[in-house]
Design a protein around this motif. Structure first.
Motif, PDB file in Angstrom:
ATOM      1  N   GLU A   1      -2.702  -3.442   3.166  1.00  0.00           N
ATOM      2  CA  GLU A   1      -2.480  -4.067   4.466  1.00  0.00           C
ATOM      3  C   GLU A   1      -1.366  -5.110   4.346  1.00  0.00           C
ATOM      4  O   GLU A   1      -1.284  -5.848   3.355  1.00  0.00           O
TER       5      GLU A   1
ATOM      6  N   ASP B   1       0.780  -4.109  12.239  1.00  0.00           N
ATOM      7  CA  ASP B   1       0.206  -2.789  12.538  1.00  0.00           C
ATOM      8  C   ASP B   1       1.275  -1.734  12.783  1.00  0.00           C
ATOM      9  O   ASP B   1       0.992  -0.530  12.697  1.00  0.00           O
TER      10      ASP B   1
ATOM     11  N   LYS C   1      -1.552  -9.624  11.128  1.00  0.00           N
ATOM     12  CA  LYS C   1      -1.502  -8.294  10.520  1.00  0.00           C
ATOM     13  C   LYS C   1      -0.385  -7.465  11.159  1.00  0.00           C
ATOM     14  O   LYS C   1      -0.208  -7.466  12.383  1.00  0.00           O
TER      15      LYS C   1
ATOM     16  N   PHE D   1       0.774  -8.380   6.082  1.00  0.00           N
ATOM     17  CA  PHE D   1       0.623  -9.509   6.997  1.00  0.00           C
ATOM     18  C   PHE D   1       1.929 -10.297   7.064  1.00  0.00           C
ATOM     19  O   PHE D   1       2.591 -10.507   6.044  1.00  0.00           O
TER      20      PHE D   1
ATOM     21  N   ARG E   1       1.230  -8.450   1.093  1.00  0.00           N
ATOM     22  CA  ARG E   1       0.566  -7.135   1.055  1.00  0.00           C
ATOM     23  C   ARG E   1      -0.624  -7.223   0.111  1.00  0.00           C
ATOM     24  O   ARG E   1      -0.474  -7.577  -1.066  1.00  0.00           O
TER      25      ARG E   1
ATOM     26  N   TRP F   1      -2.205 -15.901   9.274  1.00  0.00           N
ATOM     27  CA  TRP F   1      -1.374 -14.710   9.134  1.00  0.00           C
ATOM     28  C   TRP F   1      -1.573 -13.781  10.330  1.00  0.00           C
ATOM     29  O   TRP F   1      -2.580 -13.850  11.038  1.00  0.00           O
TER      30      TRP F   1
END
Length: 245
Positions: free
Chosen positions: A186, A46, A44, A188, A181, A42
């Protein structure tokens, strides 16, 4: 249509069972591919993407609607167009009624396009769609997930579409992106597919593949030349074609 051999029921069953063995091989290969897909790494996310929705601004996180998985259908609809791409609409017709079923498996599905939300809402009403559809016209989402391309990118002639395997055939192109999520919030990016990778998500095409004529797109200027927006087919012509061959 090619001439087909006419046989007895017993002969047909023998041929069908031979083909079934190949179908089972394909099913097993598809299951292995799906498992391999689930094991992909994955990335992330940002960047804080903010979209325009019918009720105001929404973030990428908001689009999950509290579920851990999000599937984004990138629907081709440029800001200066009056309607969405007819081919993307063909796919959208198919997933319109899937949304509650996906939600039952912790997955939210939304459509994202560049066009302003007022155009999305008008076209959505015309088509009778109920899925969530937001505008990415004020952010880089379409560019970052490689379904919209600048004139400079196209003029350079170096393909970026479909992971660099498919030449550009326009500034707006179709795709699907998948996100996860976690409980910490977070997000991804887990998967994307484009071009022929979208084929298996079109149920109408899969049904046509079961028929003797198949998609019968040979000889057309391009494979989906026959596709129209759902309200643009000629009813009588369609009826005649269905009933009289």
């Amino acid at each position: 249509m090619q001439q087909h051999q006419i046989v007895s029921r017993e002969q047909w069953l023998a041929a069908r069972k031979a083909h079934l063995a190949h179908e089972k091989e394909f099913s097993q290969a598809r299951e292995r591919l799906a498992e391999e897909r689930r094991q992909l790494p994955w990335v992330k996310v940002d960047k804080n993407y903010v979209f325009d929705g019918p009720n105001g601004k929404v973030t990428l996180g908001d689009l999950f609607r509290g579920r851990p998985q999000l599937v984004v259908q990138h629907v081709m609809f440029a800001p200066d167009w009056d309607a969405a791409c007819k081919s993307c609409s063909f796919w959208a017709d198919g997933f319109e009624r899937m949304v509650p079923h996906l939600a039952a498996r912790d997955t939210t599905m939304v459509a994202v396009s560049l066009a302003p939300v007022i155009k999305l809402e008008a076209f959505k009403k015309r088509m009778g769609w109920t899925f969530d559809w937001v505008s990415s016209g004020s952010n880089d989402f379409n560019y970052d997930y490689e379904v919209t391309f600048t004139r400079e990118q196209i003029d350079k002639g170096v393909p970026k579409y479909n992971f660099g395997t498919t030449p550009f055939y326009g500034p707006e192109l179709p795709g699907i992106s998948v996100f996860y999520r976690n409980e910490a919030g977070e997000i991804f990016h887990t998967y994307s597919c484009f071009a022929r990778g979208l084929d298996m998500m079109n149920a109408a095409y899969q049904y046509l593949d079961l028929t003797p004529l198949g998609r019968h797109e040979e000889g057309l200027p391009y494979p989906m030349d026959w596709v129209r927006l759902r309200d643009q087919y000629e009813p009588e012509a369609t009826k005649a074609s269905c009933c009289h061959g």
